[in-house]
Motif scaffolding. Structure first.
Motif: not given
Length: 123
Positions: A30, A33, A85, A88-89, A93-95
């Motif tokens: 990425n 970011h 992280s 977030a997953v 979220e796509p993390k």
């Protein structure tokens, strides 16, 4: 060769290379970011490799203390970042890649800390 037989200096050089490669992988996944992944992986990877070189060339206790403090900081940062992280997953979220990579770095740091402690007992 078992993990126990790898001397601590070369181990930390390898750990530093591992962190640098993880930083590159994080950035590559990425680029817009994840500039901090490249900076932190490169910085702490280089620092860890330098500690490894110092420990390899000299029996100085200061090198082990520096490596230990740096690795403890890394473990704390990776616990925090992997927790955030994975949360977030779980929130959709796509993390997943970032979370997995940070968790891998946490395991590498913890293993390096264990190896460093073992090397102190062997002295």
């Amino acid at each position: 060769m078992s993990l126990k037989r790898i001397p601590i200096g070369p181990w930390y050089i390898g750990f530093g290379v591992f962190l640098i490669l993880c930083g590159i992988a994080g950035y590559a996944s990425n680029p817009e970011h994840a500039k901090t992944a490249l900076i932190s992986g490169g910085s702490f990877g280089s620092l860890s490799a330098l500690w490894g070189l110092w420990m390899w060339k000299s029996p100085a206790k200061a090198a082990r203390v520096a490596a230990g403090l740096t690795t403890l900081m890394l473990c704390a940062a990776f616990v925090w970042r992997s927790t955030v992280s994975w949360q977030a997953v779980l929130a959709g979220e796509p993390k997943r890649f970032a979370a997995s990579l940070i968790t891998l770095m946490l395991f590498g740091s913890a293993l390096s800390m264990i190896k460093l402690i073992q090397s102190l007992k062997e002295r």
